[in-house]
Design an enzyme around this catalytic site. Sequence first.
Site, PDB file in Angstrom:
ATOM      1  N   ASP A   1      19.103  -2.719  26.482  1.00  0.00           N
ATOM      2  CA  ASP A   1      19.560  -1.882  25.369  1.00  0.00           C
ATOM      3  C   ASP A   1      21.055  -2.120  25.127  1.00  0.00           C
ATOM      4  OD1 ASP A   1      20.177   0.131  23.578  1.00  0.00           O
ATOM      5  OD2 ASP A   1      20.084   1.727  25.075  1.00  0.00           O
TER       6      ASP A   1
ATOM      7  N   SER B   1      14.783   1.918  25.753  1.00  0.00           N
ATOM      8  CA  SER B   1      15.876   2.206  24.822  1.00  0.00           C
ATOM      9  C   SER B   1      16.329   3.650  24.975  1.00  0.00           C
ATOM     10  CB  SER B   1      15.452   1.898  23.387  1.00  0.00           C
ATOM     11  OG  SER B   1      14.330   2.645  23.039  1.00  0.00           O
ATOM     12  N   CYS B   2      17.382   3.994  24.276  1.00  0.00           N
ATOM     13  CA  CYS B   2      18.013   5.310  24.348  1.00  0.00           C
ATOM     14  C   CYS B   2      16.968   6.422  24.262  1.00  0.00           C
ATOM     15  CB  CYS B   2      19.008   5.458  23.195  1.00  0.00           C
ATOM     16  SG  CYS B   2      19.767   7.082  23.061  1.00  0.00           S
ATOM     17  N   PRO B   3      17.030   7.432  25.099  1.00  0.00           N
ATOM     18  CA  PRO B   3      18.064   7.740  26.096  1.00  0.00           C
ATOM     19  C   PRO B   3      17.715   7.280  27.505  1.00  0.00           C
ATOM     20  CG  PRO B   3      16.633   9.618  25.904  1.00  0.00           C
ATOM     21  CD  PRO B   3      16.051   8.526  25.023  1.00  0.00           C
ATOM     22  N   MET B   4      16.651   6.501  27.656  1.00  0.00           N
ATOM     23  CA  MET B   4      16.110   6.246  28.996  1.00  0.00           C
ATOM     24  C   MET B   4      17.058   5.526  29.960  1.00  0.00           C
ATOM     25  SD  MET B   4      13.590   7.933  29.384  1.00  0.00           S
ATOM     26  CE  MET B   4      12.216   8.785  28.639  1.00  0.00           C
TER      27      MET B   4
END
Lengths: 190, 81
Positions: free
Chosen positions: B44, B17-20
């Site tokens: 995501d 999930s964010c920011p990956m």
Amino acid sequence: MSTDTPDAPTDDPPSRAELAARVDELEEALAEATADDGDKKMSIIATKGTLDMAYPPLILASTAAAFGYDVTVFHTFWGLEILHEERSKNLKLSSVGNPNMPVPNAVAALPGMDRVTTKMMEKKIADNDTATIEELIETSLEMGVEFQACQMTIDLMGYDEDEFYDGVTTGVGAATALQDMADADIQLLV
Amino acid sequence: MSAEYDIAETLDVKGASCPMPVVKTKGAIDDLAPGEILEVLATDAGSMSDIDGWAAGTEGVELVAQEEGDDVYKHYVRKTE
């Protein structure tokens, strides 16, 4: 004594060469002032050390690095906990003073409640595959984010420099942060 | 139904999930040669907007297409320089 103004009228109009030189000078100054001095820059000041408040600076720092920004994050006061290798893995969530918590403050203030709410949040983070603080720091460092540990806070807390993640910059103060902010396109206080 | 792109690499960030998704996309695109296309597979839901915004705000990359599959969001990003 003459009442004539002595300066202005006696000046000869500038010569063509003088004007040309002046134009060159101004053009140079303009070019310097408007020059794109390379990369975009972001400066974040991280002042909070609770688990929830550790995320925003790290997420924004790593994302900005992905956009090609030069990023510095200056960690001061409790924000320093995020850079402390051991303590960053045990950041706590406060159950008091947060009206979104499922328990009233009177209950939240009981001993051990912070541990309960922190465990709850850690479980959510794990279940949701949200990156851990450690992962975000390692990733950010790999992407060239500069993490700065406020020297005054290091001294205040009695930390050793080797207690921070490898790659963290120490020996910096407010003037460094201010310089970064002055140069940055984006400045954030978290 | 998948679009026909000449994909140089596929990056699987399903589950992240964010920011990956954006951060790992940036890392993967750095390893490509100009002109090559990276396929990114993500779960995501925010990746649709995020990778679009990242590509628009980042030099040297171009968003070729995005597809919303059953469970997977597919992004195609070209390295332009």
